[in-house]
Design a protein around this motif. Structure first.
Motif, PDB file in Angstrom:
ATOM      1  N   GLY A  29       0.809  -1.229   0.000  1.00  0.00           N
ATOM      2  CA  GLY A  29       0.000   0.000   0.000  1.00  0.00           C
ATOM      3  C   GLY A  29       0.819   1.244   0.000  1.00  0.00           C
ATOM      4  N   SER A  30       2.098   1.179   0.339  1.00  0.00           N
ATOM      5  CA  SER A  30       2.911   2.395   0.384  1.00  0.00           C
ATOM      6  C   SER A  30       3.331   2.835  -0.992  1.00  0.00           C
ATOM      7  CB  SER A  30       4.164   2.148   1.253  1.00  0.00           C
ATOM      8  OG  SER A  30       4.975   1.150   0.654  1.00  0.00           O
ATOM      9  N   ARG A  31       3.132   1.963  -1.987  1.00  0.00           N
ATOM     10  CA  ARG A  31       3.573   2.333  -3.328  1.00  0.00           C
ATOM     11  C   ARG A  31       2.751   3.446  -3.963  1.00  0.00           C
ATOM     12  NH1 ARG A  31       4.077  -3.560  -5.954  1.00  0.00           N
ATOM     13  NH2 ARG A  31       2.216  -3.786  -4.666  1.00  0.00           N
ATOM     14  N   PRO A  32       1.358   3.722  -3.776  1.00  0.00           N
ATOM     15  CA  PRO A  32       0.618   4.829  -4.423  1.00  0.00           C
ATOM     16  C   PRO A  32       0.889   6.190  -3.826  1.00  0.00           C
ATOM     17  CG  PRO A  32      -0.829   2.998  -3.908  1.00  0.00           C
ATOM     18  CD  PRO A  32       0.449   2.764  -3.167  1.00  0.00           C
ATOM     19  N   VAL A  33       1.632   6.354  -2.763  1.00  0.00           N
ATOM     20  CA  VAL A  33       1.819   7.656  -2.103  1.00  0.00           C
ATOM     21  C   VAL A  33       2.421   8.697  -3.037  1.00  0.00           C
ATOM     22  CG1 VAL A  33       3.091   8.848  -0.290  1.00  0.00           C
ATOM     23  CG2 VAL A  33       1.898   6.719   0.202  1.00  0.00           C
ATOM     24  N   PRO A  34       3.499   8.358  -3.847  1.00  0.00           N
ATOM     25  CA  PRO A  34       4.031   9.374  -4.784  1.00  0.00           C
ATOM     26  C   PRO A  34       2.991   9.844  -5.777  1.00  0.00           C
ATOM     27  CG  PRO A  34       5.588   7.600  -4.494  1.00  0.00           C
ATOM     28  CD  PRO A  34       4.320   7.124  -3.849  1.00  0.00           C
ATOM     29  N   MET A  35       2.139   8.928  -6.210  1.00  0.00           N
ATOM     30  CA  MET A  35       1.090   9.313  -7.160  1.00  0.00           C
ATOM     31  C   MET A  35       0.108  10.284  -6.523  1.00  0.00           C
ATOM     32  SD  MET A  35       0.343   5.602  -8.931  1.00  0.00           S
ATOM     33  CE  MET A  35      -0.915   6.355  -9.955  1.00  0.00           C
ATOM     34  N   LEU A  36      -0.205  10.057  -5.279  1.00  0.00           N
ATOM     35  CA  LEU A  36      -1.112  10.983  -4.567  1.00  0.00           C
ATOM     36  C   LEU A  36      -0.469  12.346  -4.409  1.00  0.00           C
ATOM     37  CD1 LEU A  36      -2.542   8.624  -1.792  1.00  0.00           C
ATOM     38  CD2 LEU A  36      -3.713   9.496  -3.827  1.00  0.00           C
ATOM     39  N   THR A  37       0.846  12.345  -4.142  1.00  0.00           N
ATOM     40  CA  THR A  37       1.546  13.627  -3.990  1.00  0.00           C
ATOM     41  C   THR A  37       1.513  14.404  -5.290  1.00  0.00           C
ATOM     42  OG1 THR A  37       3.010  12.655  -2.330  1.00  0.00           O
ATOM     43  CG2 THR A  37       3.743  14.693  -3.384  1.00  0.00           C
ATOM     44  N   GLU A  38       1.733  13.698  -6.415  1.00  0.00           N
ATOM     45  CA  GLU A  38       1.699  14.355  -7.738  1.00  0.00           C
ATOM     46  C   GLU A  38       0.307  14.883  -8.044  1.00  0.00           C
ATOM     47  OE1 GLU A  38       3.001  15.898 -11.233  1.00  0.00           O
ATOM     48  OE2 GLU A  38       4.190  15.043  -9.575  1.00  0.00           O
ATOM     49  N   GLU A  39      -0.703  14.050  -7.715  1.00  0.00           N
ATOM     50  CA  GLU A  39      -2.087  14.487  -7.957  1.00  0.00           C
ATOM     51  C   GLU A  39      -2.430  15.705  -7.118  1.00  0.00           C
ATOM     52  OE1 GLU A  39      -5.884  14.400  -9.641  1.00  0.00           O
ATOM     53  OE2 GLU A  39      -4.005  13.407 -10.204  1.00  0.00           O
ATOM     54  N   ASN A  40      -1.909  15.689  -5.887  1.00  0.00           N
ATOM     55  CA  ASN A  40      -2.160  16.829  -4.991  1.00  0.00           C
ATOM     56  C   ASN A  40      -1.506  18.086  -5.532  1.00  0.00           C
ATOM     57  OD1 ASN A  40      -3.104  18.044  -2.495  1.00  0.00           O
ATOM     58  ND2 ASN A  40      -0.926  18.102  -1.897  1.00  0.00           N
ATOM     59  N   ARG A  41      -0.267  17.894  -6.086  1.00  0.00           N
ATOM     60  CA  ARG A  41       0.442  19.043  -6.658  1.00  0.00           C
ATOM     61  C   ARG A  41      -0.317  19.564  -7.882  1.00  0.00           C
ATOM     62  NH1 ARG A  41       4.739  16.685  -7.696  1.00  0.00           N
ATOM     63  NH2 ARG A  41       5.776  17.080  -5.679  1.00  0.00           N
ATOM     64  N   ARG A  42      -0.820  18.636  -8.697  1.00  0.00           N
ATOM     65  CA  ARG A  42      -1.549  19.033  -9.903  1.00  0.00           C
ATOM     66  C   ARG A  42      -2.818  19.779  -9.538  1.00  0.00           C
ATOM     67  NH1 ARG A  42      -5.656  17.392 -12.851  1.00  0.00           N
ATOM     68  NH2 ARG A  42      -6.084  15.643 -11.452  1.00  0.00           N
ATOM     69  N   LEU A  43      -3.514  19.246  -8.541  1.00  0.00           N
ATOM     70  CA  LEU A  43      -4.740  19.916  -8.099  1.00  0.00           C
ATOM     71  C   LEU A  43      -4.437  21.295  -7.520  1.00  0.00           C
ATOM     72  CD1 LEU A  43      -6.671  16.940  -6.449  1.00  0.00           C
ATOM     73  CD2 LEU A  43      -7.174  18.080  -8.633  1.00  0.00           C
ATOM     74  N   SER A  44      -3.304  21.400  -6.792  1.00  0.00           N
ATOM     75  CA  SER A  44      -2.914  22.700  -6.237  1.00  0.00           C
ATOM     76  C   SER A  44      -2.626  23.701  -7.340  1.00  0.00           C
ATOM     77  CB  SER A  44      -1.678  22.534  -5.326  1.00  0.00           C
ATOM     78  OG  SER A  44      -1.972  21.731  -4.225  1.00  0.00           O
ATOM     79  N   ASP A  45      -1.929  23.209  -8.422  1.00  0.00           N
ATOM     80  CA  ASP A  45      -1.633  24.101  -9.551  1.00  0.00           C
ATOM     81  C   ASP A  45      -2.923  24.546 -10.244  1.00  0.00           C
ATOM     82  OD1 ASP A  45       1.020  23.847  -9.008  1.00  0.00           O
ATOM     83  OD2 ASP A  45       1.406  22.302 -10.544  1.00  0.00           O
ATOM     84  N   GLU A  46      -3.861  23.578 -10.430  1.00  0.00           N
ATOM     85  CA  GLU A  46      -5.135  23.931 -11.066  1.00  0.00           C
ATOM     86  C   GLU A  46      -5.914  24.921 -10.214  1.00  0.00           C
ATOM     87  OE1 GLU A  46      -7.313  20.454 -11.969  1.00  0.00           O
ATOM     88  OE2 GLU A  46      -5.966  19.783 -13.561  1.00  0.00           O
ATOM     89  N   LEU A  47      -5.852  24.702  -8.863  1.00  0.00           N
ATOM     90  CA  LEU A  47      -6.551  25.623  -7.967  1.00  0.00           C
ATOM     91  C   LEU A  47      -5.950  27.015  -8.050  1.00  0.00           C
ATOM     92  CD1 LEU A  47      -8.634  26.131  -5.756  1.00  0.00           C
ATOM     93  CD2 LEU A  47      -6.929  25.377  -4.064  1.00  0.00           C
TER      94      LEU A  47
END
Length: 245
Positions: A29-47
């Motif tokens: 389960g620890s393997r999707p964390v980087p993907m979540l971080t990238e998604e969070n960064r993308r969402l922050s940029d879109e926001l």
């Protein structure tokens, strides 16, 4: 090995297996964390981009509001200018209409006064007729009074023709003069019958008493016509002054 030991081992194995499975699952389960971080960064940029777009839209809205207000003020000012020009145009049209009316009236009066000139010139010729009359009286040359009467009638008929062009309302006044021309003939005959230098006072008195009243009627008619004509001309001059721009 007793049954209790065997059972204990089984339970232990199950517990260990569960722990291992949990640990392995945790690692998987620890393997999707980087993907979540990238998604969070993308969402922050879109926001952030959306926030900037909203700010730009608000700025553009404010600019449009200012332009709209300025345009509305400009339209209001334009409407006031149009109303003012419309009022001025209306007043100008009225002034031009009044001026045109005055010009037309002035032109009409001038045309009528121009028609009065021939009448005036003919009336001025009356002095020539009188001078001829007194000259012929002095020379005792009135041998043909019928011809003289015809000439006098022709003279006044010429005046009547000019008067009809100027002001037909004055023609009856000229007719009165023409109808009283016999008074001039009566006057000439009376003058021709004047007593000589050796006549007695009684003869002179009788002659004076025969003075023809018909001649006075002729003179009065002439003066009446002249007065009516001059009053008419004067009224036209006053009218011209009143309509002058």
């Amino acid at each position: 090995m007793s049954a209790k030991v065997t059972a204990a081992l089984v339970v232990f194995a199950v517990i260990v297996g569960g722990i291992v499975g949990y640990v392995l699952g945790l690692n998987d389960g620890s393997r999707p964390v980087p993907m979540l971080t990238e998604e969070n960064r993308r969402l922050s940029d879109e926001l952030a981009s959306l926030t900037k777009s909203i700010a730009d839209l608000k700025s553009e809205r404010d600019e449009i509001s200012r332009r709209y207000e300025a345009l509305r003020n400009g339209v209001s000012e334009l409407e006031r200018s149009v109303n003012s020009l419309t009022q001025e145009n209306s007043e100008l049209r009225n002034s031009l209409s009044d001026l045109k009316t005055k010009v037309e009236k002035a032109r009409s009066v001038i045309q009528k006064l121009e028609k009065a000139v021939p009448v005036y010139n003919q009336i001025s010729g009356r002095d020539n007729i009188l001078s001829i009359l007194f000259r012929d009286l002095q020379l005792q040359q009135f041998q043909n009074l019928t011809l003289f009467k015809r000439q006098l009638v022709s003279y006044w008929e010429g005046i009547k023709s000019s008067v009809a062009e100027y002001d037909p309302a004055l023609t009856p006044s000229v007719d009165r003069v023409i109808n009283s021309i016999d008074g001039v003939i009566d006057y000439i005959n009376w003058l021709l019958q004047a007593p000589g230098q050796n006549a007695s006072p009684e003869e002179v008195l009788r002659w004076l008493q025969r003075y023809p009243q018909s001649f006075d009627a002729y003179q009065n008619n002439v003066l009446r016509f002249l007065d009516e004509f001059m009053v008419s001309v004067s009224s036209q001059i006053v009218a011209l002054r009143d309509v002058s721009p």
